[in-house]
Write an enzyme that holds these catalytic residues in place. Structure first.
Site, PDB file in Angstrom:
ATOM      1  N   GLU A 100      -1.718  -0.267  -6.985  1.00  9.33           N
ATOM      2  CA  GLU A 100      -1.006  -0.811  -5.767  1.00  9.33           C
ATOM      3  C   GLU A 100       0.469  -0.208  -5.280  1.00  9.33           C
ATOM      4  O   GLU A 100       1.515   0.061  -6.035  1.00  9.33           O
ATOM      5  CB  GLU A 100      -1.098  -2.921  -5.716  1.00  9.33           C
ATOM      6  CG  GLU A 100      -0.322  -2.980  -4.163  1.00  9.33           C
ATOM      7  CD  GLU A 100      -1.083  -4.995  -4.371  1.00  9.33           C
ATOM      8  OE1 GLU A 100      -1.890  -5.179  -4.941  1.00  9.33           O
ATOM      9  OE2 GLU A 100      -0.170  -5.033  -3.056  1.00  9.33           O
TER      10      GLU A 100
ATOM     11  N   LYS B 257      -1.091 -14.182  -6.785  1.00  8.00           N
ATOM     12  CA  LYS B 257      -1.431 -12.874  -6.927  1.00  8.00           C
ATOM     13  C   LYS B 257      -0.810 -12.228  -6.942  1.00  8.00           C
ATOM     14  O   LYS B 257      -0.404 -11.431  -7.744  1.00  8.00           O
ATOM     15  CB  LYS B 257      -2.256 -12.926  -5.523  1.00  8.00           C
ATOM     16  CG  LYS B 257      -3.153 -11.737  -6.097  1.00  8.00           C
ATOM     17  CD  LYS B 257      -2.359 -10.838  -5.746  1.00  8.00           C
ATOM     18  CE  LYS B 257      -3.575  -8.957  -5.049  1.00  8.00           C
ATOM     19  NZ  LYS B 257      -2.541  -7.849  -5.260  1.00  8.00           N
TER      20      LYS B 257
ATOM     21  N   ASP C 111      -5.709  -7.731 -23.044  1.00  6.13           N
ATOM     22  CA  ASP C 111      -6.561  -7.970 -21.871  1.00  6.13           C
ATOM     23  C   ASP C 111      -6.506  -9.020 -20.503  1.00  6.13           C
ATOM     24  O   ASP C 111      -5.660  -9.692 -20.435  1.00  6.13           O
ATOM     25  CB  ASP C 111      -7.016  -8.957 -22.691  1.00  6.13           C
ATOM     26  CG  ASP C 111      -8.695  -9.870 -22.157  1.00  6.13           C
ATOM     27  OD1 ASP C 111      -9.248  -9.456 -21.926  1.00  6.13           O
ATOM     28  OD2 ASP C 111      -9.277  -9.670 -22.518  1.00  6.13           O
TER      29      ASP C 111
ATOM     30  N   HIS D 137       6.123  -2.743   2.271  1.00  3.46           N
ATOM     31  CA  HIS D 137       4.184  -2.176   0.992  1.00  3.46           C
ATOM     32  C   HIS D 137       3.837  -1.127   2.264  1.00  3.46           C
ATOM     33  O   HIS D 137       3.392   0.064   1.656  1.00  3.46           O
ATOM     34  CB  HIS D 137       4.051  -3.509   2.012  1.00  3.46           C
ATOM     35  CG  HIS D 137       1.641  -4.026   1.023  1.00  3.46           C
ATOM     36  ND1 HIS D 137       2.620  -4.032   0.233  1.00  3.46           N
ATOM     37  CD2 HIS D 137       1.234  -3.438   1.512  1.00  3.46           C
ATOM     38  CE1 HIS D 137       0.821  -3.935  -0.887  1.00  3.46           C
ATOM     39  NE2 HIS D 137      -0.422  -3.599   0.274  1.00  3.46           N
TER      40      HIS D 137
HETATM   41  C1  MEV Z   1       0.140  -8.310  -2.494  1.00  2.00           C
HETATM   42  O1  MEV Z   1      -0.944  -7.716  -3.058  1.00  2.00           O
HETATM   43  C2  MEV Z   1       1.019  -9.812  -2.581  1.00  2.00           C
HETATM   44  C3  MEV Z   1       1.888 -10.590  -1.798  1.00  2.00           C
HETATM   45  O2  MEV Z   1       0.660 -11.442  -1.047  1.00  2.00           O
HETATM   46  C4  MEV Z   1       2.241 -11.920  -2.867  1.00  2.00           C
HETATM   47  C5  MEV Z   1       2.855 -13.042  -1.938  1.00  2.00           C
HETATM   48  O3  MEV Z   1       2.333 -12.855  -1.240  1.00  2.00           O
HETATM   49  O4  MEV Z   1       3.302 -13.816  -2.446  1.00  2.00           O
HETATM   50  C6  MEV Z   1       3.042 -10.306  -1.136  1.00  2.00           C
END
Ligand code: MEV
Length: 423
Positions: free
Chosen positions: A80, A258, A274, A373
């Site tokens: 990513e 996530k 792992d 991003h």
């Molecule tokens: C993107 O990989 C992760 C985010 O969505 C985490 C979040 O929303 O806190 C930016």
């Protein structure tokens, strides 16, 4: 040693490796383990069945990280685009007030032995507990080396779990696995105990396997941030709102967590550990510790008005066994980290998870995620459009300037560039 290397991202790969080797005090040749040709099909075939190749993933280094007073450069393996930059950014914001402070439980993994068809589950539970010393001794005998280095069984528990048709008797062994991830050690113990457990408990044993809900192997990280380092009071206020939604709403918590795992899994993978074990443990813990499913991190203001961020997660990672010792890229990553115990590795991984989360929550509260991003993702778009070498940066600059993050536009820009340079 400093993990703050100004201009690091403007260096080329060779220069970055030299800078990392110098700062981490590691041999430059060790970093060849991160080279594209370091892990070939022969090694792949030795590692898994039916191997037909390898799947290279970029490894970047997160800068600015300070863990328990130690500056550390952190290798991260991720596909990513914005992850490494965000972790470095989050870590930078914590530096003014000392970076990350960590603590941990002992490295205790748990394994389950399931008894079915037990006529008297409640009495069976007590019979097993009456034989606890014998069962613990039998388990420890399976791994004398682990006991020698200070590990071994730390507890035995018996739970009654209601299934749809009967009550299962489930014996748990809690085992200090020291510097191992521990799956093999505890599974071996469970298999060795199964026969005796069935004799004592009655019924028969079905499952004998570790639980990935490693809630006795926790690592915690904490960081204190000044409002001015995250973008001012309003950003702090909005970060707290963002966190609050993740605390109470599973839809937001899943995404928030996530983001934490973006950091955690990247270091777990880079060190040959792992990723699925750590992911499973984290999400199960988010449900069990924060029901029905909530944020793994917390945000508050402290008495001085600073923002305090914390993270507590199961951390089943090891330095011995698995791919950690045999994979040349994992060896290189561990050498850059300079860790000598699984505990130190777990502390760094947790700190990076929190750094990643701070960066994401801040970006969402301040600018929205797409600005940073997509600027980073522009590199992928440029490459997909066919840009190579210097063309990549030129196409990225144009895409960012135009705010157009589309492949068709990248292709047009690339065609223009090529026409210009040949015409
Ligand atoms: C993107 O990989 C992760 C985010 O969505 C985490 C979040 O929303 O806190 C930016």
């Amino acid at each position: 040693m400093s993990s703050r290397i100004p201009g690091f991202r403007h260096l080329d790969v060779g220069e970055r490796r030299r800078a990392v080797a110098e700062q981490a005090g590691t041999d430059l040749a060790t970093l060849d383990g991160l080279g594209a040709d370091a892990f070939g099909t022969e090694q792949a075939a030795a590692m898994i069945e039916n191997a037909i190749g390898v799947f290279p993933v970029p490894v970047g280094v997160a800068t600015n990280v300070v863990v328990d007073g130690r500056e550390v450069l952190v290798p991260m393996a991720t596909e990513e685009a914005s992850v490494v930059a965000a972790a470095s950014n989050g870590a930078r914001m914590t530096r003014a007030l000392g970076g990350f402070t960590t603590s941990a439980t002992a490295p205790v993994m748990q394994v389950q032995i399931q008894l079915v068809d037990v006529p008297d589950p409640r009495a069976a539970r007590l019979r097993l507990l009456e034989h606890a010393d014998e069962l613990v001794a039998l388990a420890d005998e399976q791994d004398p080396r682990l006991v020698q280095v200070g590990g071994g069984v730390r507890g035995l528990q018996v739970r009654l779990v209601d299934g749809a048709h009967q009550t299962y008797v489930v014996l748990h062994l809690a085992v200090d696995v020291r510097d191992a991830m521990g799956a093999n050690a505890v599974n071996t113990m469970a298999e060795a105990l199964a026969g005796r457990v069935a004799q004592i408990g009655g019924g028969r044993v079905v499952l004998r396997i570790l639980t990935n809900l490693a809630d006795q192997r926790l690592v915690r990280a904490r960081a204190v941030l000044r409002a001015e380092d995250v973008g001012g009071e309003q950003v702090v206020e909005d970060m707290l709102h963002g966190y609050e939604l993740a605390r109470v709403d599973p839809y937001r918590a899943a995404t928030h967590n996530k983001g934490i795992m973006n950091g955690i899994s990247a270091v777990v993978l880079a060190t040959g550990n792992d990723t699925r074990a750590v992911e499973a443990g984290a999400h199960a813990y988010a449900a069990v510790a924060h029901p029905p499913y909530g944020s793994l991190s917390t945000y508050e203001r402290d008495g001085d008005g600073h923002l305090v961020a914390t993270l507590e997660v199961p951390m089943p990672v090891g330095l011995v066994g698995g791919a950690t010792r045999v994979h040349p890229s994992a060896r290189a990553a561990l050498s850059v980290l300079g860790v000598s115990s699984a505990a130190e590795l777990g502390a760094i991984i947790t700190a990076v998870g929190l750094a990643q989360n701070i960066a994401a929550v801040r970006a969402l509260a301040a600018d929205g995620i797409q600005r940073g991003h997509m600027s980073l993702h522009a590199k992928n778009i440029a490459a997909s459009a066919g840009a190579t070498g210097d063309e990549v940066a030129a196409v990225v600059d144009r895409l960012v300037a135009e705010g157009a993050f589309r492949q068709d536009r990248a292709e047009e820009i690339l065609a223009d560039l090529r026409a210009g340079s040949t015409g």
